[in-house]
Motif scaffolding. Structure first.
Motif, short mmCIF file in Angstrom:
data_model
loop_
_atom_site.label_atom_id
_atom_site.label_comp_id
_atom_site.label_asym_id
_atom_site.label_seq_id
_atom_site.Cartn_x
_atom_site.Cartn_y
_atom_site.Cartn_z
N LEU A 98 101.62 80.23 66.87
CA LEU A 98 100.91 78.88 66.67
C LEU A 98 100.92 78.38 65.17
O LEU A 98 100.46 77.10 64.83
CB LEU A 98 99.42 79.03 67.15
N ALA A 99 101.45 79.19 64.44
CA ALA A 99 101.74 78.74 62.79
C ALA A 99 102.77 77.51 62.67
O ALA A 99 102.65 77.01 61.58
CB ALA A 99 101.97 79.86 62.03
N VAL A 100 103.42 77.17 63.95
CA VAL A 100 104.39 76.14 63.76
C VAL A 100 103.76 74.93 63.96
O VAL A 100 104.38 73.87 64.04
CB VAL A 100 105.68 76.54 64.80
N SER A 101 102.52 74.79 64.45
CA SER A 101 101.91 73.68 64.62
C SER A 101 101.90 72.77 63.58
O SER A 101 102.17 71.49 63.88
CB SER A 101 100.11 73.78 64.95
N PRO A 102 102.07 72.98 62.16
CA PRO A 102 102.00 71.84 61.42
C PRO A 102 103.36 71.39 61.31
O PRO A 102 103.58 69.98 60.99
CB PRO A 102 101.72 72.52 60.03
N ILE A 103 104.38 72.09 61.58
CA ILE A 103 105.66 71.46 61.69
C ILE A 103 105.88 70.40 62.76
O ILE A 103 106.44 69.62 62.74
CB ILE A 103 107.00 72.95 61.85
N ILE A 104 105.29 71.19 63.86
CA ILE A 104 105.40 69.89 65.17
C ILE A 104 104.51 68.71 64.79
O ILE A 104 105.08 67.90 65.45
CB ILE A 104 104.86 70.90 66.50
N ALA A 105 103.36 68.81 64.19
CA ALA A 105 102.85 67.74 63.81
C ALA A 105 103.49 66.66 63.10
O ALA A 105 103.29 65.56 63.07
CB ALA A 105 101.34 68.23 62.92
N VAL A 106 104.41 67.01 62.15
CA VAL A 106 105.34 66.57 61.37
C VAL A 106 106.03 65.56 62.38
O VAL A 106 106.32 64.36 62.28
CB VAL A 106 105.99 66.88 60.31
N VAL A 107 106.83 66.40 63.30
CA VAL A 107 107.81 65.64 64.16
C VAL A 107 106.93 64.73 65.13
O VAL A 107 107.47 63.54 65.35
CB VAL A 107 108.41 66.78 65.00
#
Length: 316
Positions: A98-107
């Motif tokens: 779930l720590a990847v959420s900020p990265i997905i938010a950018v996309v």
């Protein structure tokens, strides 16, 4: 940042870093619908009395469409997926994925109209974070936990998408009443399934404690603290705690549940964290006075500094 700000920051890092541990414990004793219903119902019962005195609840009726969409994407769908995934995955792996959420938010922001160019730094952050996810998810994929890994990544996508609804459609809605209403709606949605799958016998004390902790500590108390943190330090600085949550999730899983701390887990954590920092960094601003001081702040669907961009995750 003030001492009060640091205290609230540390408290939020823990409050939204330990839900994965409690979900792992609770889902072993009750069904997924029961878990989500109890969590949302307790959270709503605690927050509603705090939201009522301001008299702002009636105002939410004219925002019912975006509110319903936000509740679905932020709570109703992801909390079921999260609990279902943790029937197979460890709490530490779930927190790290779930720590990847900020990265997905950018996309997601880029795909839905964000005009800001990614640039070399942010693009590199996306690549680094993706590498971390692949390293972390590979053992689960090889072991047949494809569905669980996909569920957690869908949760991360929900957490990355929900802030856009707040930023674009709910900017004038106060945070506490919005959260209370969304939790009420989620509890109503899950009530029939929870009744149908209610356990025949009282769950163990450990499971009951985990359910109570999820509702009181990780939901109701966490939101109150989060709003206080927003008021104290502003939205952008408050969101930095999302970078600390994965470490708390891993530590709790290792220390309290005996989950393994392997080299791939440590490596993936470093990659995902580093990728998130790079991917959400603002581009440098060059004022007319000639100063070249950069402004690097998290950009996880941030809105105005008076209210939070989302209710979870942050989840969780």
């Amino acid at each position: 940042m003030s001492r009060r700000g640091w205290m609230l920051f540390a408290l939020m890092s823990v409050l939204w870093g330990i839900p994965y541990l409690m979900i792992k414990v609770a889902v072993a004793g009750v069904s997924v619908p029961v878990l989500v219903f109890v969590r949302t119902a307790i959270g709503a019962l605690v927050l509603l009395p705090l939201a009522l005195p301001g008299g702002r609840l009636p105002e939410l009726r004219r925002h019912w469409r975006p509110l319903a969409a936000f509740a679905a994407i932020e709570i109703i769908v992801p909390w079921w997926l999260l609990a279902d995934a943790e029937r197979q995955l460890s709490s530490s792996m779930t927190g790290l994925l779930l720590a990847v959420s900020p990265i997905i938010a950018v996309v997601v922001a880029r795909l839905t109209g964000d005009a800001e160019r990614l640039g070399a730094t942010r693009s590199a952050g996306l690549a680094v974070g993706l590498a971390g996810v692949l390293i972390l998810a590979a053992p689960g994929l090889r072991g047949g936990d494809v569905r669980s890994v996909v569920e957690v990544l869908l949760v991360a996508t929900c957490y990355a998408t929900a802030p856009l609804i707040v930023a674009r459609r709910l900017t004038d809605v106060p945070g506490l009443p919005m959260t209370a209403v969304c939790l009420c709606l989620a509890a109503l949605v899950y009530a029939p399934a929870a009744v149908a799958t209610w356990p025949d016998a009282m769950p163990s004390g450990r499971v009951v404690a985990a359910l109570a902790g999820l509702g009181i500590v990780c939901t109701a108390t966490a939101f109150v603290v989060f709003f206080a943190l927003i008021r104290e330090v502003g939205t952008s600085r408050a969101l930095v705690f999302t970078y600390v949550n994965p470490a708390v999730a891993v530590g709790a899983g290792v220390l309290l549940l005996g989950e393994p701390l392997s080299a791939p887990v440590v490596a993936s954590f470093g990659l995902i964290l580093g990728g998130s920092v790079l991917a959400t960094a603002r581009r440098r601003q060059f004022p007319s006075g000639g100063s070249t001081g950069p402004k690097a702040i998290p950009s996880v669907g941030s809105t105005s500094s008076s209210r939070p961009p989302r209710t979870t995750n942050a989840t969780s």
